[in-house]
Design a protein around this motif. Structure first.
Motif, mmCIF file in Angstrom:
data_model
loop_
_atom_site.group_PDB
_atom_site.id
_atom_site.type_symbol
_atom_site.label_atom_id
_atom_site.label_comp_id
_atom_site.label_asym_id
_atom_site.label_seq_id
_atom_site.Cartn_x
_atom_site.Cartn_y
_atom_site.Cartn_z
ATOM 1 N N ASP A 162 14.887 -5.021 -0.598
ATOM 2 C CA ASP A 162 14.727 -6.370 -1.143
ATOM 3 C C ASP A 162 13.764 -6.379 -2.329
ATOM 4 O O ASP A 162 13.588 -7.397 -2.989
ATOM 5 C CB ASP A 162 14.235 -7.345 -0.063
ATOM 6 C CG ASP A 162 12.932 -6.878 0.578
ATOM 7 O OD1 ASP A 162 12.381 -5.844 0.146
ATOM 8 O OD2 ASP A 162 12.486 -7.546 1.523
ATOM 9 N N ASP A 201 22.737 -6.305 -5.989
ATOM 10 C CA ASP A 201 23.914 -6.877 -5.339
ATOM 11 C C ASP A 201 23.943 -8.381 -5.621
ATOM 12 O O ASP A 201 23.205 -9.155 -5.020
ATOM 13 C CB ASP A 201 23.853 -6.611 -3.834
ATOM 14 C CG ASP A 201 25.135 -7.052 -3.133
ATOM 15 O OD1 ASP A 201 26.063 -7.529 -3.831
ATOM 16 O OD2 ASP A 201 25.202 -6.918 -1.897
ATOM 17 N N THR A 208 25.029 3.460 4.514
ATOM 18 C CA THR A 208 23.901 2.683 3.977
ATOM 19 C C THR A 208 22.746 2.712 4.972
ATOM 20 O O THR A 208 22.928 2.420 6.160
ATOM 21 C CB THR A 208 24.312 1.231 3.703
ATOM 22 O OG1 THR A 208 25.404 1.223 2.771
ATOM 23 C CG2 THR A 208 23.155 0.448 3.118
ATOM 24 N N LYS A 247 19.359 0.021 1.165
ATOM 25 C CA LYS A 247 19.246 -1.397 0.859
ATOM 26 C C LYS A 247 17.762 -1.797 0.850
ATOM 27 O O LYS A 247 17.034 -1.571 1.815
ATOM 28 C CB LYS A 247 19.994 -2.226 1.889
ATOM 29 C CG LYS A 247 20.023 -3.722 1.579
ATOM 30 C CD LYS A 247 20.703 -4.488 2.699
ATOM 31 C CE LYS A 247 22.172 -4.096 2.822
ATOM 32 N NZ LYS A 247 22.859 -4.922 3.853
ATOM 33 N N TYR A 305 23.402 5.403 0.496
ATOM 34 C CA TYR A 305 22.955 4.160 -0.103
ATOM 35 C C TYR A 305 21.798 3.589 0.736
ATOM 36 O O TYR A 305 21.772 3.708 1.959
ATOM 37 C CB TYR A 305 24.094 3.143 -0.180
ATOM 38 C CG TYR A 305 25.227 3.595 -1.065
ATOM 39 C CD1 TYR A 305 25.177 3.411 -2.440
ATOM 40 C CD2 TYR A 305 26.352 4.211 -0.511
ATOM 41 C CE1 TYR A 305 26.234 3.839 -3.260
ATOM 42 C CE2 TYR A 305 27.399 4.641 -1.321
ATOM 43 C CZ TYR A 305 27.323 4.455 -2.694
ATOM 44 O OH TYR A 305 28.345 4.882 -3.500
ATOM 45 N N ILE A 355 20.655 -2.253 -4.059
ATOM 46 C CA ILE A 355 21.222 -1.039 -3.496
ATOM 47 C C ILE A 355 20.818 0.137 -4.377
ATOM 48 O O ILE A 355 21.065 0.138 -5.595
ATOM 49 C CB ILE A 355 22.755 -1.114 -3.378
ATOM 50 C CG1 ILE A 355 23.170 -2.344 -2.566
ATOM 51 C CG2 ILE A 355 23.303 0.152 -2.745
ATOM 52 C CD1 ILE A 355 22.663 -2.338 -1.151
ATOM 53 N N ASN A 396 18.641 1.604 5.960
ATOM 54 C CA ASN A 396 17.669 0.531 5.758
ATOM 55 C C ASN A 396 16.457 1.064 4.989
ATOM 56 O O ASN A 396 16.019 2.201 5.188
ATOM 57 C CB ASN A 396 17.208 -0.046 7.095
ATOM 58 C CG ASN A 396 18.312 -0.810 7.805
ATOM 59 O OD1 ASN A 396 19.132 -1.461 7.148
ATOM 60 N ND2 ASN A 396 18.348 -0.724 9.127
ATOM 61 N N SER A 449 19.040 -8.564 -2.548
ATOM 62 C CA SER A 449 19.600 -7.312 -2.040
ATOM 63 C C SER A 449 19.795 -6.354 -3.200
ATOM 64 O O SER A 449 20.518 -6.650 -4.157
ATOM 65 C CB SER A 449 20.931 -7.567 -1.320
ATOM 66 O OG SER A 449 21.468 -6.357 -0.853
#
Length: 300
Positions: free
Chosen positions: A52, A79, A133, A50, A48, A87, A135, A85
């Motif tokens: 923005d 999310d 997860t 993450k 996963y 994903i 970055n 957020s």
């Protein structure tokens, strides 16, 4: 006959159509995923990421490592428990291992859309677990740079360009420009005539000048030969002797041990001579005026 009847009973037309439909749907499903780049028969690990912002990122977008495709985006979900957020789930080749501290960079192309690039942390040997997860960072693409940097600058330049075009139009339409072009045309014509005259001079006078120069050069060479043939040393000795005699003469003239030196350097002698000459002049004038005072005649 009984076996054929049973087969017809179990494989009726409807059953055959149903089986063909299932097989078609199965082929269609795998075919669509294959076109998307998803190989359902190839084992993979999922991770996963993450973000923005996932502008231009789509499901089945490719995932690269050093330019080599190692996986695809399987899903993208927002999310809702955390603002800003997003994903994204990616499926990577089973053999692909990700070191801890690695991150994923989202890059947008001009025509190919967005893609993900794994930036591996090669300085550690500890790997992430499947399902961890990572970055995600966003790399500014060409279109983002153009829209964010170039377009505002161009927008600010438009009024200046308009002013420049207005000034240029004024200059182009000004009568002085036409007059200047006329002068330039005349100057060019005069320059062409001057060039023609210069070519004529070069063809006519320059060969004569060169010939004269050649003659002068030959004469100078002859003079140089004659100078080389002269006895420079004897001439130099003669000049030195002459200068020495002149120096001795000058010393004698400046000295008072001779008549000429006394005459030139003795002030009293000069004054006496001057007085004598004046007295003699006065005497001659008096003799002319009164000769009887000096000459006597007696007649017996």
């Amino acid at each position: 006959m009984n076996y054929q009847n049973k087969m017809k009973k179990y494989f009726s037309r409807e059953v055959i159509i149903g089986i063909i439909t299932i097989i078609s749907l199965f082929i269609l499903y795998f075919g669509i995923n294959y076109l998307k780049g998803v190989n359902l028969f190839k084992p993979s690990n999922h991770y996963y990421i993450k973000f923005d912002n996932v502008t231009d990122l789509q499901k089945s977008s490719p995932v690269y490592v050093d330019g080599f495709k190692v996986g695809v985006v399987n899903s993208i979900e927002y999310d809702y428990t955390k603002v800003g957020s997003i994903i994204a789930q990616i499926n990577l080749d089973k053999k692909m291992k990700i070191q801890q501290g690695s991150y994923v960079e989202l890059t947008s192309g001009l025509t190919t859309g967005a893609s993900l690039h794994l930036r591996l942390n090669t300085y550690v040997s500890v790997y992430c677990e499947v399902g961890d997860t990572l970055n995600g960072n966003i790399k500014i693409g060409m279109m983002d740079y153009i829209s964010g940097k170039v377009l505002p600058e161009i927008e600010n330049m438009i009024p200046k360009i308009d002013s420049i075009l207005t000034g240029l139009q004024y200059v182009v339409n000004h009568p002085a420009l036409s007059q200047s072009l006329t002068y330039i045309e005349k100057t060019t014509s005069n320059l062409e005539k001057t060039t023609a005259q210069l070519n004529q001079v070069m063809r006519g006078d320059v060969p004569v000048i060169l010939s004269n120069f050649k003659t002068i050069s030959s004469e100078l060479a002859a003079v140089s030969i004659e100078l080389n043939s002269l006895d420079i040393e004897a001439t130099y000795s003669s000049i030195n002797k002459t200068l020495s005699d002149v120096e001795k003469l000058s010393e004698k003239l400046n000295s008072k041990d001779n008549n000429v030196g006394l005459l030139l350097n003795d002030r009293n002698l000069y004054d006496n001579l001057n007085t004598t000459i004046i007295n003699a002049s006065d005497l001659l004038q008096d003799i002319k005026k009164n000769p009887k005072n000096y000459v006597h005649f007696s007649i017996w």
